[in-house]
Motif scaffolding. Sequence first.
Motif, PDB file in Angstrom:
ATOM      1  N   PRO A 194      12.568  -6.006  -4.912  1.00  0.00           N
ATOM      2  CA  PRO A 194      13.669  -6.934  -5.215  1.00  0.00           C
ATOM      3  C   PRO A 194      14.975  -6.601  -4.497  1.00  0.00           C
ATOM      4  CG  PRO A 194      12.480  -6.328  -7.213  1.00  0.00           C
ATOM      5  CD  PRO A 194      11.962  -5.434  -6.128  1.00  0.00           C
ATOM      6  N   SER A 195      15.242  -5.334  -4.220  1.00  0.00           N
ATOM      7  CA  SER A 195      16.521  -4.941  -3.632  1.00  0.00           C
ATOM      8  C   SER A 195      16.500  -4.935  -2.102  1.00  0.00           C
ATOM      9  CB  SER A 195      16.921  -3.539  -4.120  1.00  0.00           C
ATOM     10  OG  SER A 195      15.941  -2.580  -3.734  1.00  0.00           O
ATOM     11  N   ILE A 196      15.436  -5.409  -1.490  1.00  0.00           N
ATOM     12  CA  ILE A 196      15.285  -5.315  -0.043  1.00  0.00           C
ATOM     13  C   ILE A 196      16.289  -6.205   0.690  1.00  0.00           C
ATOM     14  CG2 ILE A 196      13.593  -7.185   0.140  1.00  0.00           C
ATOM     15  CD1 ILE A 196      12.152  -5.587   2.272  1.00  0.00           C
ATOM     16  N   ASP A 197      16.786  -5.707   1.821  1.00  0.00           N
ATOM     17  CA  ASP A 197      17.688  -6.454   2.690  1.00  0.00           C
ATOM     18  C   ASP A 197      16.896  -6.878   3.925  1.00  0.00           C
ATOM     19  OD1 ASP A 197      19.834  -7.582   3.990  1.00  0.00           O
ATOM     20  OD2 ASP A 197      20.643  -5.674   4.693  1.00  0.00           O
ATOM     21  N   ILE A 198      16.677  -8.189   4.112  1.00  0.00           N
ATOM     22  CA  ILE A 198      15.832  -8.697   5.200  1.00  0.00           C
ATOM     23  C   ILE A 198      16.707  -9.309   6.268  1.00  0.00           C
ATOM     24  CG2 ILE A 198      13.986 -10.278   5.811  1.00  0.00           C
ATOM     25  CD1 ILE A 198      12.976 -10.121   2.962  1.00  0.00           C
ATOM     26  N   VAL A 199      16.527  -8.868   7.521  1.00  0.00           N
ATOM     27  CA  VAL A 199      17.287  -9.382   8.659  1.00  0.00           C
ATOM     28  C   VAL A 199      16.306  -9.850   9.718  1.00  0.00           C
ATOM     29  CG1 VAL A 199      18.952  -8.867  10.467  1.00  0.00           C
ATOM     30  CG2 VAL A 199      19.202  -7.812   8.202  1.00  0.00           C
ATOM     31  N   GLU A 200      16.473 -11.115  10.171  1.00  0.00           N
ATOM     32  CA  GLU A 200      15.661 -11.642  11.261  1.00  0.00           C
ATOM     33  C   GLU A 200      16.568 -11.849  12.461  1.00  0.00           C
ATOM     34  OE1 GLU A 200      12.195 -14.387  10.305  1.00  0.00           O
ATOM     35  OE2 GLU A 200      13.569 -14.864   8.659  1.00  0.00           O
ATOM     36  N   GLU A 201      16.274 -11.146  13.567  1.00  0.00           N
ATOM     37  CA  GLU A 201      17.121 -11.217  14.752  1.00  0.00           C
ATOM     38  C   GLU A 201      16.533 -12.164  15.786  1.00  0.00           C
ATOM     39  OE1 GLU A 201      17.382  -7.159  15.964  1.00  0.00           O
ATOM     40  OE2 GLU A 201      18.953  -6.686  14.515  1.00  0.00           O
ATOM     41  N   ARG A 221       0.838  -1.211   0.000  1.00  0.00           N
ATOM     42  CA  ARG A 221       0.000   0.000   0.000  1.00  0.00           C
ATOM     43  C   ARG A 221       0.872   1.260   0.000  1.00  0.00           C
ATOM     44  NH1 ARG A 221      -2.433  -1.362   3.958  1.00  0.00           N
ATOM     45  NH2 ARG A 221      -1.371  -0.205   5.606  1.00  0.00           N
ATOM     46  N   SER A 222       1.981   1.219   0.745  1.00  0.00           N
ATOM     47  CA  SER A 222       2.849   2.388   0.837  1.00  0.00           C
ATOM     48  C   SER A 222       3.624   2.641  -0.448  1.00  0.00           C
ATOM     49  CB  SER A 222       3.846   2.212   1.996  1.00  0.00           C
ATOM     50  OG  SER A 222       3.175   2.139   3.232  1.00  0.00           O
ATOM     51  N   LYS A 223       3.935   1.570  -1.202  1.00  0.00           N
ATOM     52  CA  LYS A 223       4.736   1.693  -2.427  1.00  0.00           C
ATOM     53  C   LYS A 223       6.027   2.463  -2.145  1.00  0.00           C
ATOM     54  CE  LYS A 223       0.668   1.585  -5.447  1.00  0.00           C
ATOM     55  NZ  LYS A 223      -0.120   2.300  -6.481  1.00  0.00           N
ATOM     56  N   CYS A 224       6.712   2.049  -1.091  1.00  0.00           N
ATOM     57  CA  CYS A 224       7.886   2.779  -0.626  1.00  0.00           C
ATOM     58  C   CYS A 224       9.178   2.152  -1.150  1.00  0.00           C
ATOM     59  CB  CYS A 224       7.913   2.796   0.906  1.00  0.00           C
ATOM     60  SG  CYS A 224       7.886   1.152   1.644  1.00  0.00           S
ATOM     61  N   PRO A 225      10.252   2.932  -1.208  1.00  0.00           N
ATOM     62  CA  PRO A 225      11.553   2.409  -1.658  1.00  0.00           C
ATOM     63  C   PRO A 225      12.323   1.755  -0.509  1.00  0.00           C
ATOM     64  CG  PRO A 225      11.739   4.751  -1.283  1.00  0.00           C
ATOM     65  CD  PRO A 225      10.311   4.392  -0.987  1.00  0.00           C
ATOM     66  N   LEU A 226      11.711   0.775   0.154  1.00  0.00           N
ATOM     67  CA  LEU A 226      12.309   0.168   1.344  1.00  0.00           C
ATOM     68  C   LEU A 226      13.641  -0.493   0.995  1.00  0.00           C
ATOM     69  CD1 LEU A 226      11.443  -0.157   4.361  1.00  0.00           C
ATOM     70  CD2 LEU A 226      10.889  -2.528   3.778  1.00  0.00           C
ATOM     71  N   GLU A 227      14.649  -0.221   1.840  1.00  0.00           N
ATOM     72  CA  GLU A 227      15.978  -0.795   1.649  1.00  0.00           C
ATOM     73  C   GLU A 227      16.310  -1.858   2.690  1.00  0.00           C
ATOM     74  OE1 GLU A 227      18.492   2.574   1.905  1.00  0.00           O
ATOM     75  OE2 GLU A 227      17.765   3.500   0.054  1.00  0.00           O
ATOM     76  N   SER A 228      15.739  -1.712   3.889  1.00  0.00           N
ATOM     77  CA  SER A 228      16.097  -2.631   4.970  1.00  0.00           C
ATOM     78  C   SER A 228      14.861  -2.967   5.796  1.00  0.00           C
ATOM     79  CB  SER A 228      17.176  -2.009   5.865  1.00  0.00           C
ATOM     80  OG  SER A 228      17.495  -2.855   6.950  1.00  0.00           O
ATOM     81  N   LEU A 229      14.636  -4.269   6.019  1.00  0.00           N
ATOM     82  CA  LEU A 229      13.552  -4.757   6.866  1.00  0.00           C
ATOM     83  C   LEU A 229      14.167  -5.604   7.965  1.00  0.00           C
ATOM     84  CD1 LEU A 229      10.578  -5.243   7.604  1.00  0.00           C
ATOM     85  CD2 LEU A 229      10.569  -7.146   5.954  1.00  0.00           C
ATOM     86  N   ILE A 230      13.992  -5.186   9.233  1.00  0.00           N
ATOM     87  CA  ILE A 230      14.582  -5.880  10.376  1.00  0.00           C
ATOM     88  C   ILE A 230      13.454  -6.361  11.275  1.00  0.00           C
ATOM     89  CG2 ILE A 230      16.148  -5.682  12.342  1.00  0.00           C
ATOM     90  CD1 ILE A 230      17.444  -3.305  10.873  1.00  0.00           C
ATOM     91  N   LEU A 231      13.403  -7.665  11.521  1.00  0.00           N
ATOM     92  CA  LEU A 231      12.353  -8.264  12.339  1.00  0.00           C
ATOM     93  C   LEU A 231      12.973  -8.881  13.579  1.00  0.00           C
ATOM     94  CD1 LEU A 231      10.262 -10.047   9.546  1.00  0.00           C
ATOM     95  CD2 LEU A 231       9.952  -7.743  10.473  1.00  0.00           C
TER      96      LEU A 231
END
Length: 400
Positions: free
Chosen positions: A393-400, A364-374
Amino acid sequence: MQTVNSIPASDIIDALQNILDHSKALMPDLGTPYSKTGFPTNVHPAEGKSISAIVSEREQQLDTVLRDVSALETVMVGIKNLHQSLVEQKHKIIQSKLLHVGFMSVAVRLPTETLSQIFHYCLPEHEYLSPALKQAPMLLTSICRRWREVAVGMPSLWCRWLQRSRGHPISLALGSQPSVYLRRHLIQPYINQIRSLLVFFSRGERRPEIVFGDLPALQELTISGLDPYSPAFVRSIWFLPSTMRSLNVMNMRPHFDLELINSCRLMWANLTNVEIAISEPNAVLLLLQLCPNLSSFTLHVDFNLAQDLEPHTHTGVQTLRIAGAYSATGILSDLFNALSLPNLRVLEVLSDHHTLPLVAFLARSKCPLESLILGGRVRMTDLERTEYIALIPSIDIVEE
């Protein structure tokens, strides 16, 4: 002298050194008439008996060497333990020596008045004010307990230190004691220089001596320990200067609600960074409305009551860090369902809720997200990970 099993360590070391000086591993003569003939193809029966005897002898020699190796390894372990014990004793002896040398030090026995005068001469002479740990006055607080007590109890020392700032921006952190002097008289001459301020209030304190609106150069403010519903808070923070850009009120209890955020609406307008704990989802949306310039938002939510939320879009927020208590998990999902952040680049979520509608929020946001940290209990399935990557496609996903 250090002893091991009632034997002085020096005697053990001397004995080992003497053995090593006179010891040499004797290599037995392994040559035989067959050593240089290579691998034989035909062996006479008589020669077979001779070779068998040689093999038997080698087995006995190998058993002896293996026993010696094992015994030597045991001795080496003992030597290593002895070395470690001696090193520990060395450190303890050094500490004890330094402690007792300290008792002999003239500086330790100086009267407080004399020590205070010396501390004034320790202040650096260079132009710029720097709270460096290896320079006075900060260094004086780390030498020993008495020096720390004397330095901390010298308001004049810190005043002279501030006087060296010569108009340069100042960052200060003030504890709760001594409140009257440090918060009013000490900073009064420097109110035009204070750019960053961290203030710890005592538990239950109701009357802070600082009115933050009186600091015209203030850009960053962190307040800890003060009740946000107290009249003292309202009086001190009602009119923040227009220079304010960052506010951290995360460590204030109770948390902010809709009424409190609305009553302090004048202080939000110019902020670009806010760190805050909020108890109502509607209060989050109101705060976003009152902070049009907000770019970084750190939020702790402790929601207990579900509310009807109107959709809200904020075009300025680029970094969102949000942590939710267990009681807030379902309502936290409602908040994400109502929110759109089209310029969001970093999203960090720490929650006890296993699943949150983050894919729908990002779509919905259509944002240029670069990093997702959970973090916490937030987890994503393989399908959700595929959806995130397909969406960005360029998102960096980190699960802590």
